[in-house]
Enzyme design. Structure first.
Site, PDB file in Angstrom:
ATOM      1  N   GLU A  89       2.661   5.352   3.685  1.00  0.00           N
ATOM      2  CA  GLU A  89       1.212   5.416   3.817  1.00  0.00           C
ATOM      3  C   GLU A  89       0.801   5.830   5.230  1.00  0.00           C
ATOM      4  O   GLU A  89       1.279   5.289   6.216  1.00  0.00           O
ATOM      5  CB  GLU A  89       0.575   4.057   3.466  1.00  0.00           C
ATOM      6  CG  GLU A  89       0.771   3.649   2.015  1.00  0.00           C
ATOM      7  CD  GLU A  89       0.061   4.572   1.022  1.00  0.00           C
ATOM      8  OE1 GLU A  89      -0.792   5.368   1.440  1.00  0.00           O
ATOM      9  OE2 GLU A  89       0.384   4.482  -0.187  1.00  0.00           O
ATOM     10  N   ARG A  99     -10.376  -3.916  -8.059  1.00  0.00           N
ATOM     11  CA  ARG A  99     -10.648  -3.581  -9.459  1.00  0.00           C
ATOM     12  C   ARG A  99     -10.305  -4.742 -10.381  1.00  0.00           C
ATOM     13  O   ARG A  99     -10.881  -4.899 -11.456  1.00  0.00           O
ATOM     14  CB  ARG A  99      -9.834  -2.336  -9.845  1.00  0.00           C
ATOM     15  CG  ARG A  99     -10.216  -1.743 -11.166  1.00  0.00           C
ATOM     16  CD  ARG A  99      -9.715  -0.311 -11.294  1.00  0.00           C
ATOM     17  NE  ARG A  99      -8.283  -0.177 -11.197  1.00  0.00           N
ATOM     18  CZ  ARG A  99      -7.405  -0.499 -12.152  1.00  0.00           C
ATOM     19  NH1 ARG A  99      -7.837  -0.993 -13.298  1.00  0.00           N
ATOM     20  NH2 ARG A  99      -6.111  -0.345 -11.979  1.00  0.00           N
ATOM     21  N   CYS A 152      -2.784  -4.362  -1.087  1.00  0.00           N
ATOM     22  CA  CYS A 152      -1.832  -3.563  -0.303  1.00  0.00           C
ATOM     23  C   CYS A 152      -2.529  -2.949   0.917  1.00  0.00           C
ATOM     24  O   CYS A 152      -2.043  -3.066   2.045  1.00  0.00           O
ATOM     25  CB  CYS A 152      -1.223  -2.459  -1.168  1.00  0.00           C
ATOM     26  SG  CYS A 152      -0.024  -3.072  -2.386  1.00  0.00           S
ATOM     27  N   HIS A 176       4.581   2.265  -0.305  1.00  0.00           N
ATOM     28  CA  HIS A 176       4.341   1.966  -1.716  1.00  0.00           C
ATOM     29  C   HIS A 176       5.550   2.404  -2.546  1.00  0.00           C
ATOM     30  O   HIS A 176       6.135   3.460  -2.285  1.00  0.00           O
ATOM     31  CB  HIS A 176       3.082   2.705  -2.217  1.00  0.00           C
ATOM     32  CG  HIS A 176       1.864   1.832  -2.236  1.00  0.00           C
ATOM     33  ND1 HIS A 176       0.725   2.115  -1.522  1.00  0.00           N
ATOM     34  CD2 HIS A 176       1.613   0.664  -2.900  1.00  0.00           C
ATOM     35  CE1 HIS A 176      -0.180   1.168  -1.741  1.00  0.00           C
ATOM     36  NE2 HIS A 176       0.334   0.280  -2.574  1.00  0.00           N
TER      37      HIS A 176
END
Lengths: 224, 224, 224, 224
Positions: A89, A99, A152, A176
Site C-alpha cells: 500500500e 461498510r 486496515c 494487503h
C-alpha cells in the site's frame, strides 16, 4: 553505545502485525502468515503481533507492540478478499468509513482516524522496491493506491501517525494479502494465494524494505 | 428577456472540465459528456472546459477557467477505462506516478503534484449524496477511494490545491467515467456506459452537490 | 409468385423472445428490449413473445409462437447478470443444471433437456457476422461459447431441437444481454447497458442474421 | 507380495496429459503439474504425457499414449490464463476456432474437430464429485461449462472421440488450471495458483474420478 562488558547489543527488529478474522471468516491469512514467519529476516529479529479487527483498539495494540519491541520496521498485514496479488500500500487516508461493523459492532461512517492528523500518510517503506522484490521471488505483487476505508486503512494510518507523533525513526507500511486457498475453496468464487507463497512474498518484501532506504524509480502507477 | 438598463445579477455557475483523448483513444467520454450538458443545471449556468492530458498544463487550464467563470462548483470528469460505474472520487493524493507518458511524452515517477502541498485533499463536494442521487436517477455509481496516480488524480489534487491557495469558496471534486460504448465496441473487452446515461448521471450529481452543503451519512466504504 | 388478384403474400417474419424476471429481479432486460423493438426489421415483421422462466414451459411457449408466426428467424434473448457485452451464443448443450430454482420452484440437476436429443446444438444463425454487425453499430458484443445450464441454455437448445424435429427451415439462436442500468444502479456492483443500446444491438444482429445466410470467417474463439 | 514365477497382474493406470508452453509463455503449469505427480494415485500407476500445442498432433500424441498405457482414466490438463480456480470441464464442442495460431502457426477458424463427430462430448468423469473433492482438499475448484475453442477443447473433444471410436472403456475429461505464480509474478495482473496446490487438487480429482463411477447430484450449474 554499548558499554564495555555490556551484554550483546539488542538485535535490530521488525514488527509484523496480522489481524484477527472478520466478516464471518474463521481464519485471517494475515495472521496465518505471521505464524509461519522465520525468527529472523535480513538480520532482524521478527516480532509478530495479533491485532483485533476493531477501530481504535487495533492501533493501541500495535502501538503497544512498537513500544515493547523498538522495531526498525513495522509491517502490517491485512486480508483483501477478492484481490489476486500482494498489494504493497502506498498511502493511508484520514477517514474511517465502515461498510460493515468491526468485531465489536462499531461502524464509524466518515469519521477521522486522527482528529488533528494530516489528510493522509504515505508509507515510509519503499513500496516499489518491495513490490519488485516480491515479484522477483516469484510471488505476484503490485503497488496499491488504496487500502480501503475500514480497519486496515485505519491501522496503517494510525501506526504512521503514532510513529510520527512519537518521533520514532521506525519506517512503516501495510501489505494487503488475498484470501487463503482454504477460504477460496469454501467461497468458490475468488482469487486466492497459498499461505506459504504469501510468507515467501512477505519475507522478500521485508528484506527489500531493510535494504532500500530510498525507493527505486519505477513507473508503477495507476491510470485511474 | 432582461429589461433595458437592468443589469442582470450574474448567475451562479458550475464549471465542468473534460479531458482530451489519451492512451491511443480517439475520443474521451469525459469531454463527450461536457459537449452534451444542458446550459443550466439547478439554476447554475454551466461552463465547460477542455483540459489537455498533460501534467501541469491540465491544472493551469482548469485554473484559468475558474478565474474566468467564478463557479460555485468545479466538477472534473475523467475516463477510467475498465470501470463499470460512475466513480465519485473521495480523495486525491500528492503524487504523480505515470504508468504511460502523458500527451506531451512526459512521464513523472513518484514526484509531488505540489511541492508544499498536503499529502492529500478530500473532495469538498458531498460524494455520498452525489452517488446516491446518481443511482436514484437510474445510473450506476459508487464512491471511489482512489483516482489513480496519473493526470486525473493530478488535476483533482491541483484544482483543490489551487482553490485552497486562492481562498476560493468554490467546492470541487472529480468523477471518473467508464469507456463509452463506441470505445468498448472497438476494444471488445471492457464494461462501458452510454454517453447519454453518463450525462444524466453527471447532471444528477451536480444537482446533489448544489443541494447538499454537507454530505449525508451513509456507509459506503471499502473493506480494502 | 403472387397471382393476380391474390391477397398480398404474408410478410417474412422474425420472432424475438424475452424472459420474465427471475432471481429476485423486478424486470428482465430481455423483455424490455422486446417491448421497444420496431415493427419491422430488414423487411421482416417483428413478433415478440414473453417466455416464462420455467423449464419445459419456456420451450412450449416459444414453440407455440413459432407455430403461430412462421418466422424465418427465431432470436431468443436472456439476461446474463455480470456480463458487459451482448453475447451471441454459439452453442447450447443438452443439460439442465439449475443453481437456483426456476420461477415455479423447479430445480433440475444434471437432467437432459431432450431425452433423445444430440449432446449440443450450434446456433443456425451467423454468430460472427452478427457480433461484427453489432459492434459496427457501436454496441459492445462478443461471440460466447456457453449459454450456461439454466433456463436460457434450456430454451436455446429446446428451440433448436423443436425446429430440427419439425423440419422447419427457420434459423435460430440466442443473445445474452447485460443487466439494465436500472438493475445495476440498484445492485451497485455489476456492468450494465442502456436498454436503448441493447435494442440498437439486437436490431443490428437481426439484420445481419437476415443478410448472412452463411457466417463470415473471423477468428473470434476463446483460448479457454 | 507377488509370488515367485507369477507374473504380476498389470496395474490399473491413469494417464495425465499436460501441454507445452504457448502464447509466448516459457512454461505451462499443466505440464509442471505432471512433472510433480506421484507415481501412484488411488492404486493406479500414473503415466504422464507431454502434448504439443498443435491442432491434430495433440490428439495423435495423446491417443498414442492411451494405446501404450491402457489407462482406466485419461485426465488432460491445460492452462487457462486468467482463471482463479481449477475448472473441471463438463463438455467439449466440435469446433476449432483459434484466436491465435497454435505452435506451428496453424489457425483454424470454425472448422470441425471431427468431420463426422457429434456436436459435443460430455466428460465421462464425474465432474461434480471431482470439484467437490478438490475443494474438500482445500483447493479452489469449479465445474466449468466451456473449455474454449482452442487446442484445449480440441484435445478434450479428440480424446473422447478417440475413446468412443475405439470402443475403449476408459473414462476421460479435462481440467483447466490457472497461471502459475511465476507466470503471474511476471505478468502482474492475473490470478494464479501455486503448482503444489494444483498438484494436490489434481490428485484429489483423480481419486474422486476413480471412486465415483457415477457423478454426485449437486447443483453447480451456471445461470448464463
Amino acid at each position: 553505545m554499548a558499554k564495555p562488558n555490556a551484554k550483546a547489543a539488542p538485535k535490530d527488529a521488525v514488527l509484523v502485525t496480522g489481524f484477527e478474522p472478520f466478516d464471518g471468516e474463521k481464519t485471517n491469512p494475515s495472521w496465518e502468515i505471521c505464524e509461519r514467519l522465520p525468527r529472523e529476516i535480513a538480520g532482524m529479529r521478527v516480532h509478530t503481533c495479533l491485532v483485533p479487527c476493531e477501530f481504535r483498539r487495533a492501533i493501541e495494540v500495535a502501538a503497544g507492540a512498537v513500544e515493547r519491541t523498538h522495531p526498525l520496521l513495522v509491517i502490517s498485514l491485512g486480508q483483501a478478499g477478492g484481490r489476486a496479488r500482494l498489494g504493497i500500500e502506498r498511502v493511508a487516508i484520514n477517514v474511517d468509513d465502515a461498510r460493515i461493523p468491526d468485531n465489536t459492532g462499531h461502524q464509524p461512517v466518515d469519521e477521522l482516524v486522527a482528529a488533528n492528523g494530516p489528510p493522509a500518510y504515505f508509507a515510509t517503506i519503499p513500496v516499489k522496491a518491495m513490490a519488485a522484490a516480491v515479484r522477483a521471488a516469484g510471488v505476484p505483487a503490485e503497488v496499491s493506491n488504496t487500502a480501503g476505508t475500514f480497519v486496515c486503512n485505519h491501522l496503517m494510518y494510525g501506526v504512521l501517525h503514532y510513529l510520527a507523533a512519537s518521533g520514532s525513526r521506525a519506517r512503516a507500511g501495510f501489505i494487503h494479502v488475498p484470501y487463503s486457498e482454504a477460504q477460496a475453496a469454501g467461497h468458490r468464487d475468488s482469487p486466492s494465494m497459498a499461505i506459504d507463497t504469501m510468507v515467501k512474498g512477505v519475507v522478500a518484501a521485508i528484506v527489500a524494505a531493510r535494504e532500500n532506504r530510498h525507493d527505486i524509480k519505477a513507473p508503477e502507477g495507476a491510470l485511474d
